[in-house]
Write a protein that holds these residues in place. Structure first.
Motif, short mmCIF file in Angstrom:
data_model
loop_
_atom_site.label_atom_id
_atom_site.label_comp_id
_atom_site.label_asym_id
_atom_site.label_seq_id
_atom_site.Cartn_x
_atom_site.Cartn_y
_atom_site.Cartn_z
N ALA A 195 0.91 -0.99 -0.11
CA ALA A 195 0.03 0.03 0.02
C ALA A 195 0.68 1.32 0.07
N ARG A 217 1.24 4.17 -2.95
CA ARG A 217 1.07 5.76 -2.67
C ARG A 217 2.33 6.39 -3.10
N VAL A 264 2.34 6.15 -7.49
CA VAL A 264 1.25 6.10 -8.13
C VAL A 264 1.28 6.45 -9.54
N GLY A 305 -4.69 1.84 4.21
CA GLY A 305 -5.07 2.88 3.28
C GLY A 305 -4.99 2.40 1.76
N GLU A 334 -7.85 3.53 -0.90
CA GLU A 334 -7.70 4.76 -1.36
C GLU A 334 -6.57 4.86 -2.39
N ALA A 335 -5.47 4.18 -1.96
CA ALA A 335 -4.30 3.89 -3.00
C ALA A 335 -4.50 3.27 -4.46
N ALA A 344 -6.82 5.69 -6.43
CA ALA A 344 -6.02 6.68 -7.07
C ALA A 344 -5.10 6.04 -8.11
#
Length: 120
Positions: A52, A56, A59, A89, A92-93, A96
């Motif tokens: 993760a 992030r 990305v 997270g 969300e990652a 994204a």
């Protein structure tokens, strides 16, 4: 002194003195510099939190995004990793990464699989 500079400039323009075709020849020795994207093999060896985090951090690199999403999808096939991924997270990652690479089929496919496994 100016004569030395002019002769050095002429040598550089001619491709002499450690250059090839007017460009510096670079050779990477040792580990990748800090902040460089990890290899796919390195991503495949990561745990949930690391995958993760690398997703992030990198990305914008589609290769890393696809590899990290695949790793998260595989890890989250085990129920105990789903909560860890959510807390790290990962959801969300993953979203994204999918938003950053809308035209990259592999990122979309791996991201979709990761979301299914994290959220199931």
């Amino acid at each position: 002194e100016n004569g030395q500079l002019l002769s050095r400039l002429a040598a550089l323009e001619a491709g002499e003195g450690g250059e090839e075709g007017g460009r510096w020849v670079r050779q990477r020795v040792g580990a990748a510099p800090d902040g460089a994207p990890p290899s796919n093999a390195a991503v495949r060896a990561m745990d949930v939190a690391a995958a993760a985090a690398v997703l992030r951090a990198h990305v914008s690199v589609s290769r890393v995004a696809a590899a990290a999403c695949m790793r998260l999808a595989n890890l989250c096939m085990e129920d105990q990793n789903e909560q860890l991924a959510a807390e790290a997270g990962a959801i969300e990652a993953i979203v994204a990464a999918m938003q950053a690479h809308p035209q990259e089929a592999e990122v979309q496919r791996q991201g979709f699989g990761a979301l299914i496994n994290v959220c199931s």
